[in-house]
Design a protein around this motif. Structure first.
Motif, PDB file in Angstrom:
ATOM      1  N   ARG A   1       0.831  -1.192   0.000  1.00  0.00           N
ATOM      2  CA  ARG A   1       0.000   0.000   0.000  1.00  0.00           C
ATOM      3  C   ARG A   1       0.869   1.246   0.000  1.00  0.00           C
ATOM      4  O   ARG A   1       1.958   1.246   0.572  1.00  0.00           O
ATOM      5  N   VAL A   2       0.351   2.313  -0.641  1.00  0.00           N
ATOM      6  CA  VAL A   2       1.076   3.574  -0.742  1.00  0.00           C
ATOM      7  C   VAL A   2       0.286   4.643   0.003  1.00  0.00           C
ATOM      8  O   VAL A   2      -0.882   4.880  -0.300  1.00  0.00           O
ATOM      9  N   ALA A   3       0.918   5.282   0.965  1.00  0.00           N
ATOM     10  CA  ALA A   3       0.249   6.327   1.738  1.00  0.00           C
ATOM     11  C   ALA A   3       0.051   7.587   0.896  1.00  0.00           C
ATOM     12  O   ALA A   3       0.918   7.958   0.106  1.00  0.00           O
ATOM     13  N   THR A   4      -1.094   8.209   1.067  1.00  0.00           N
ATOM     14  CA  THR A   4      -1.346   9.508   0.447  1.00  0.00           C
ATOM     15  C   THR A   4      -0.271  10.477   0.954  1.00  0.00           C
ATOM     16  O   THR A   4       0.034  10.496   2.151  1.00  0.00           O
TER      17      THR A   4
ATOM     18  N   ARG B   1       9.697  -2.724  11.018  1.00  0.00           N
ATOM     19  CA  ARG B   1       8.408  -3.321  11.374  1.00  0.00           C
ATOM     20  C   ARG B   1       7.575  -2.302  12.150  1.00  0.00           C
ATOM     21  O   ARG B   1       8.106  -1.557  12.977  1.00  0.00           O
ATOM     22  N   ILE B   2       6.295  -2.328  11.886  1.00  0.00           N
ATOM     23  CA  ILE B   2       5.369  -1.338  12.438  1.00  0.00           C
ATOM     24  C   ILE B   2       4.925  -1.707  13.850  1.00  0.00           C
ATOM     25  O   ILE B   2       4.516  -2.837  14.114  1.00  0.00           O
TER      26      ILE B   2
ATOM     27  N   GLY C   1       3.460  -5.172  12.974  1.00  0.00           N
ATOM     28  CA  GLY C   1       4.264  -6.289  12.489  1.00  0.00           C
ATOM     29  C   GLY C   1       4.550  -6.248  11.000  1.00  0.00           C
ATOM     30  O   GLY C   1       5.454  -6.927  10.526  1.00  0.00           O
ATOM     31  N   GLU C   2       3.762  -5.466  10.243  1.00  0.00           N
ATOM     32  CA  GLU C   2       4.067  -5.307   8.818  1.00  0.00           C
ATOM     33  C   GLU C   2       5.233  -4.336   8.662  1.00  0.00           C
ATOM     34  O   GLU C   2       5.772  -3.824   9.638  1.00  0.00           O
ATOM     35  N   TRP C   3       5.617  -4.087   7.421  1.00  0.00           N
ATOM     36  CA  TRP C   3       6.803  -3.295   7.116  1.00  0.00           C
ATOM     37  C   TRP C   3       6.436  -1.915   6.593  1.00  0.00           C
ATOM     38  O   TRP C   3       5.538  -1.788   5.765  1.00  0.00           O
ATOM     39  N   LEU C   4       7.167  -0.917   7.039  1.00  0.00           N
ATOM     40  CA  LEU C   4       7.012   0.446   6.542  1.00  0.00           C
ATOM     41  C   LEU C   4       8.341   0.898   5.952  1.00  0.00           C
ATOM     42  O   LEU C   4       9.395   0.668   6.551  1.00  0.00           O
TER      43      LEU C   4
ATOM     44  N   SER D   1       3.922  -2.666   3.644  1.00  0.00           N
ATOM     45  CA  SER D   1       3.917  -3.975   3.010  1.00  0.00           C
ATOM     46  C   SER D   1       3.708  -5.084   4.034  1.00  0.00           C
ATOM     47  O   SER D   1       4.261  -5.030   5.124  1.00  0.00           O
ATOM     48  N   ALA D   2       2.924  -6.088   3.639  1.00  0.00           N
ATOM     49  CA  ALA D   2       2.705  -7.250   4.501  1.00  0.00           C
ATOM     50  C   ALA D   2       3.989  -8.038   4.717  1.00  0.00           C
ATOM     51  O   ALA D   2       4.162  -8.674   5.748  1.00  0.00           O
ATOM     52  N   ALA D   3       4.901  -7.992   3.750  1.00  0.00           N
ATOM     53  CA  ALA D   3       6.169  -8.727   3.846  1.00  0.00           C
ATOM     54  C   ALA D   3       7.319  -7.782   3.513  1.00  0.00           C
ATOM     55  O   ALA D   3       7.124  -6.741   2.874  1.00  0.00           O
ATOM     56  N   ALA D   4       8.512  -8.161   3.925  1.00  0.00           N
ATOM     57  CA  ALA D   4       9.695  -7.357   3.601  1.00  0.00           C
ATOM     58  C   ALA D   4       9.847  -7.264   2.082  1.00  0.00           C
ATOM     59  O   ALA D   4       9.583  -8.236   1.366  1.00  0.00           O
TER      60      ALA D   4
END
Length: 164
Positions: free
Chosen positions: A22-25, A40-41, A146-149, A159-162
């Protein structure tokens, strides 16, 4: 790992369709001394109270990014120079705030990634309020613990994964 969000997005564009990338506005300004950061978030939802921010940033943050939903309040700052330095001392990679910071001139010199909506000189209440490690939704993105930023000068990816 050196990275560029544009390159990561290009290499993983197919994952946009299933929502695992996903891409943040682009709402956030860069205030920290570190332009690029990833990790990790960890999440916190709070409104004009940074008591839990201090509590979380006092933990080891190695490999982590704190994402704070301050409900887009522009009336008080959720992060100042002392908390930014605490985050740096505890090895946090960065902080993304749907709200404000203060002490921006000092934070600009701290080796920490900081994204926020704006600055405001007023400090917060200290009532110990806030909920931790919940999925958060703002900037047209769901931030899941636990997801990635990934954040750089071009934007923020979740992202759900690295990503590689």
């Amino acid at each position: 790992m050196p990275f560029c969000t544009a390159d990561l997005l290009d290499a993983n564009e197919a994952r946009l369709a299933d929502g695992s990338l996903r891409v943040a506005t682009p709402l956030f300004r860069n205030f920290g001394g570190r332009n690029k950061f990833m990790g990790r978030i960890t999440t916190l939802s709070t409104f004009e109270d940074n008591s839990r921010v201090r509590e979380i940033l006092a933990e080891s943050g190695a490999g982590r990014v704190l994402v704070i939903d301050g409900k887009a309040s522009l009336r008080r700052a959720l992060l100042g120079d002392q908390l930014a330095d605490l985050a740096r001392c505890n090895a946090w990679e960065g902080v993304v705030i749907n709200g404000c910071i203060r002490d921006s001139a000092v934070i600009a010199r701290v080796d920490l990634g900081v994204r926020a909506l704006a600055t405001h000189p007023r400090k917060t209440e200290k009532n110990g309020l806030g909920e931790r490690d919940l999925p958060l939704n703002f900037a047209d993105v769901e931030f899941i613990p636990g997801e990635w930023l990934y954040a750089d000068e071009d934007g923020i990816l979740v992202s759900a994964a690295a990503l590689t």
